[in-house]
Design an enzyme around this catalytic site. Structure first.
Site, mmCIF file in Angstrom:
data_model
loop_
_atom_site.group_PDB
_atom_site.id
_atom_site.type_symbol
_atom_site.label_atom_id
_atom_site.label_comp_id
_atom_site.label_asym_id
_atom_site.label_seq_id
_atom_site.Cartn_x
_atom_site.Cartn_y
_atom_site.Cartn_z
ATOM 1 N N HIS A 28 8.941 -2.756 -2.907
ATOM 2 C CA HIS A 28 8.320 -3.198 -3.416
ATOM 3 C C HIS A 28 8.302 -2.695 -4.980
ATOM 4 O O HIS A 28 8.669 -2.291 -5.564
ATOM 5 C CB HIS A 28 6.884 -3.293 -3.140
ATOM 6 C CG HIS A 28 5.775 -5.219 -4.057
ATOM 7 N ND1 HIS A 28 7.090 -5.835 -3.919
ATOM 8 C CD2 HIS A 28 4.800 -5.075 -4.706
ATOM 9 C CE1 HIS A 28 5.624 -7.026 -4.745
ATOM 10 N NE2 HIS A 28 4.830 -5.689 -5.833
ATOM 11 N N HIS A 40 4.882 -7.687 -11.213
ATOM 12 C CA HIS A 40 5.056 -8.014 -9.621
ATOM 13 C C HIS A 40 4.859 -9.985 -9.788
ATOM 14 O O HIS A 40 4.144 -10.225 -9.794
ATOM 15 C CB HIS A 40 5.143 -6.733 -8.966
ATOM 16 C CG HIS A 40 3.528 -6.526 -8.841
ATOM 17 N ND1 HIS A 40 2.810 -6.760 -7.489
ATOM 18 C CD2 HIS A 40 2.647 -6.573 -9.292
ATOM 19 C CE1 HIS A 40 1.694 -6.383 -6.294
ATOM 20 N NE2 HIS A 40 1.691 -6.821 -8.678
ATOM 21 N N CYS A 155 10.354 -10.052 -4.241
ATOM 22 C CA CYS A 155 10.377 -9.560 -6.153
ATOM 23 C C CYS A 155 11.088 -8.475 -6.694
ATOM 24 O O CYS A 155 11.543 -8.086 -7.898
ATOM 25 C CB CYS A 155 8.687 -7.638 -4.712
ATOM 26 S SG CYS A 155 10.162 -6.824 -3.952
#
Ligand SMILES: [Zn+2]
Length: 240
Positions: A28, A40, A155
């Site tokens: 991530h 994010h 992401c």
């Protein structure tokens, strides 16, 4: 100091860094904007595990796999300024979730890029100065950032855009992320709704992607242009 895989200590963090942390089988990504804050992009539809989402499952709870067992003490944490946009602010603890912290590498050589076992840790593209990176991340936090798509706009794509300002002119395939490119089926594959066929497409796309990895890298591909963050929504809408 970053090691070969980009692992860093918290004390090494610099404002404007593109950082990532492992979840289960994916990483991530986000942008560190200073003062312990990370911006994010997560799937706003709420799926703790994006891989499950890709192959047809959906989970009711969670937000980008960042649910903590105990509530975070930081008031800014998990804040989403534009409701449903998926662009969130988190603290370092909630972002890395007891895993190690990594810094995404920019301006690596083509050889270094190809040496990576998996995509999503480096690019040959150059990063813009930290002020510009933080400006883009903050602007997108305040205004939203388009639709989440695991292989086309995830992401890592978000962080890559914040760092470089580069966006693809190819409406059909925007994906710039190393991870997305590993699982993106080739143009010959049609998206199949059958679970087994879809899984097979994804699995076979991984070895296929290795020979082409550098072609898709943001710093090498030729279909990307700099788009000012204030113009991004307009630019995307204008793509034919
Ligand atoms: Zn937190």
């Amino acid at each position: 100091m970053d090691d070969f895989v980009g692992k860093i200590e918290r004390s090494d963090l610099k404002d404007g860094d593109h950082i990532y942390a492992w979840r289960n089988i994916y990483t991530h990504h986000g942008i560190y904007i200073g003062e312990g804050k990370i911006i994010h992009f997560v799937n706003p539809k709420g799926n703790g595990n994006p891989i499950k989402n890709l192959i047809g499952f959906s989970t009711a709870s969670s937000s980008g796999g960042e649910e903590a067992k105990t509530p975070c003490k930081n008031s800014f944490c998990k804040l989403e300024k534009v409701a449903g946009s998926g662009v969130k602010m988190s603290c370092i603890d909630c972002f890395i979730k007891n895993r190690s912290l990594h810094r995404f590498k920019y301006k690596v050589s083509r050889e270094f890029l190809l040496l990576q076992a998996v995509g999503g840790s480096c690019t040959t593209a150059e990063s813009d100065p930290p002020e510009e990176v933080i400006h883009r991340a903050t602007y997108l936090f305040e205004n939203g950032y388009g639709k989440y798509d695991l292989t086309n706009n995830n992401c890592e794509d978000f962080a890559l855009y914040c760092k470089t300002g580069l966006w693809s002119t190819d409406k059909k395939y925007q994906g710039r992320s190393g991870q997305g490119n590993m699982i993106h089926p080739t143009s010959k594959d049609k998206k199949d709704n059958d679970f087994g066929k879809r899984l097979l497409q994804i699995t076979t796309a991984i070895p296929r992607s290795f020979s082409k990895r550098d072609d898709k890298d943001l710093g090498i591909r030729t279909d990307v242009v700099k788009v000012p963050v204030e113009m991004l929504a307009f630019f995307c809408a204008s793509l034919k």
